[in-house]
Write a protein that holds these residues in place. Sequence first.
Motif, PDB file in Angstrom:
ATOM      1  N   UNK A  50       0.818  -1.207   0.000  1.00 60.87           N
ATOM      2  CA  UNK A  50       0.000   0.000   0.000  1.00 60.87           C
ATOM      3  C   UNK A  50       0.854   1.260   0.000  1.00 60.87           C
ATOM      4  N   UNK A  51       1.929   1.237   0.787  1.00 61.37           N
ATOM      5  CA  UNK A  51       2.842   2.388   0.795  1.00 61.37           C
ATOM      6  C   UNK A  51       3.544   2.547  -0.546  1.00 61.37           C
ATOM      7  N   UNK A  52       3.776   1.444  -1.242  1.00 64.55           N
ATOM      8  CA  UNK A  52       4.463   1.494  -2.533  1.00 64.55           C
ATOM      9  C   UNK A  52       3.574   2.057  -3.641  1.00 64.55           C
ATOM     10  N   UNK A  53       2.311   1.707  -3.643  1.00 66.77           N
ATOM     11  CA  UNK A  53       1.430   2.064  -4.758  1.00 66.77           C
ATOM     12  C   UNK A  53       0.731   3.411  -4.573  1.00 66.77           C
ATOM     13  N   UNK A 103      -7.681  -6.264  -2.791  1.00 69.34           N
ATOM     14  CA  UNK A 103      -6.301  -6.715  -2.690  1.00 69.34           C
ATOM     15  C   UNK A 103      -5.970  -7.095  -1.243  1.00 69.34           C
ATOM     16  N   UNK A 104      -6.345  -6.239  -0.315  1.00 69.43           N
ATOM     17  CA  UNK A 104      -6.085  -6.503   1.109  1.00 69.43           C
ATOM     18  C   UNK A 104      -6.814  -7.770   1.544  1.00 69.43           C
ATOM     19  N   UNK A 105      -8.067  -7.908   1.161  1.00 68.81           N
ATOM     20  CA  UNK A 105      -8.835  -9.113   1.509  1.00 68.81           C
ATOM     21  C   UNK A 105      -8.147 -10.354   0.953  1.00 68.81           C
ATOM     22  N   UNK A 106      -7.756 -10.291  -0.317  1.00 67.34           N
ATOM     23  CA  UNK A 106      -7.085 -11.440  -0.942  1.00 67.34           C
ATOM     24  C   UNK A 106      -5.768 -11.767  -0.241  1.00 67.34           C
ATOM     25  N   UNK A 107      -5.027 -10.738   0.136  1.00 68.56           N
ATOM     26  CA  UNK A 107      -3.743 -10.967   0.816  1.00 68.56           C
ATOM     27  C   UNK A 107      -3.976 -11.630   2.169  1.00 68.56           C
ATOM     28  N   UNK A 155      -4.161  -6.924  -8.111  1.00 63.61           N
ATOM     29  CA  UNK A 155      -3.068  -5.953  -8.165  1.00 63.61           C
ATOM     30  C   UNK A 155      -2.932  -5.401  -9.587  1.00 63.61           C
ATOM     31  N   UNK A 156      -2.986  -6.289 -10.594  1.00 60.22           N
ATOM     32  CA  UNK A 156      -2.891  -5.847 -11.983  1.00 60.22           C
ATOM     33  C   UNK A 156      -4.055  -4.922 -12.360  1.00 60.22           C
ATOM     34  N   UNK A 157      -5.238  -5.212 -11.862  1.00 59.67           N
ATOM     35  CA  UNK A 157      -6.386  -4.337 -12.109  1.00 59.67           C
ATOM     36  C   UNK A 157      -6.110  -2.955 -11.533  1.00 59.67           C
ATOM     37  N   UNK A 187      -3.693  -1.170 -13.622  1.00 64.26           N
ATOM     38  CA  UNK A 187      -4.368  -0.757 -14.847  1.00 64.26           C
ATOM     39  C   UNK A 187      -5.207   0.499 -14.642  1.00 64.26           C
ATOM     40  N   UNK A 188      -5.813   0.622 -13.467  1.00 64.77           N
ATOM     41  CA  UNK A 188      -6.597   1.819 -13.165  1.00 64.77           C
ATOM     42  C   UNK A 188      -5.704   3.046 -13.034  1.00 64.77           C
ATOM     43  N   UNK A 189      -4.510   2.860 -12.476  1.00 66.82           N
ATOM     44  CA  UNK A 189      -3.552   3.976 -12.406  1.00 66.82           C
ATOM     45  C   UNK A 189      -3.168   4.412 -13.820  1.00 66.82           C
ATOM     46  N   UNK A 190      -2.864   3.452 -14.665  1.00 68.53           N
ATOM     47  CA  UNK A 190      -2.529   3.761 -16.062  1.00 68.53           C
ATOM     48  C   UNK A 190      -3.710   4.460 -16.738  1.00 68.53           C
ATOM     49  N   UNK A 191      -4.911   3.978 -16.456  1.00 68.27           N
ATOM     50  CA  UNK A 191      -6.112   4.576 -17.048  1.00 68.27           C
ATOM     51  C   UNK A 191      -6.255   6.046 -16.691  1.00 68.27           C
ATOM     52  N   UNK A 192      -5.903   6.396 -15.471  1.00 67.55           N
ATOM     53  CA  UNK A 192      -5.968   7.797 -15.062  1.00 67.55           C
ATOM     54  C   UNK A 192      -5.016   8.661 -15.898  1.00 67.55           C
ATOM     55  N   UNK A 193      -3.854   8.121 -16.203  1.00 63.22           N
ATOM     56  CA  UNK A 193      -2.930   8.847 -17.077  1.00 63.22           C
ATOM     57  C   UNK A 193      -3.456   8.906 -18.510  1.00 63.22           C
ATOM     58  N   UNK A 194      -4.037   7.821 -18.980  1.00 61.64           N
ATOM     59  CA  UNK A 194      -4.522   7.750 -20.365  1.00 61.64           C
ATOM     60  C   UNK A 194      -5.667   8.743 -20.586  1.00 61.64           C
TER      61      UNK A 194
END
Length: 127
Positions: A57-60, A96-100, A112-114, A117-124
């Motif tokens: 979480x701190x990384x992303x 992600x937290x629930x899955x972890x 995590x990939x989703x 992808x949402x971060x990339x989408x914000x840039x796009x």
Amino acid sequence: MTVAFWCILIAIFLPYLCTGVAKISGGFRLNDNHDPRDFLESLNGLGRRAHAAQLNGFEVTPAFAAAVIVAYLAENAELVTIDVLAVLFITSRLLYIICYLADWAILRSLVWFVGMGLIVSLFVVSA
């Protein structure tokens, strides 16, 4: 303040939710707060997974915050689009937290990939 900006604040605090889970599951005592990082590193099982989710979480979070701010400043995307993508990102982080915590490794990686992808989408959408 926009919904997306509130999502940044939520993203900042989500890792601390994981910290709480890690400490509680590991038997952390408030009166023994001399070296909490060493305590977290010594955990196993659920506590260790919660600590790992915290670190992720701190990384992303900085990338998410930057993506929201860039999308907002670029003024090329509708505000509602930015808000929806931000809410979806927070939803992905909660999943992600629930899955972890549940030790669902493959599903966790997909979520995590989703999120990325949402971060990339914000840039796009801001291009």
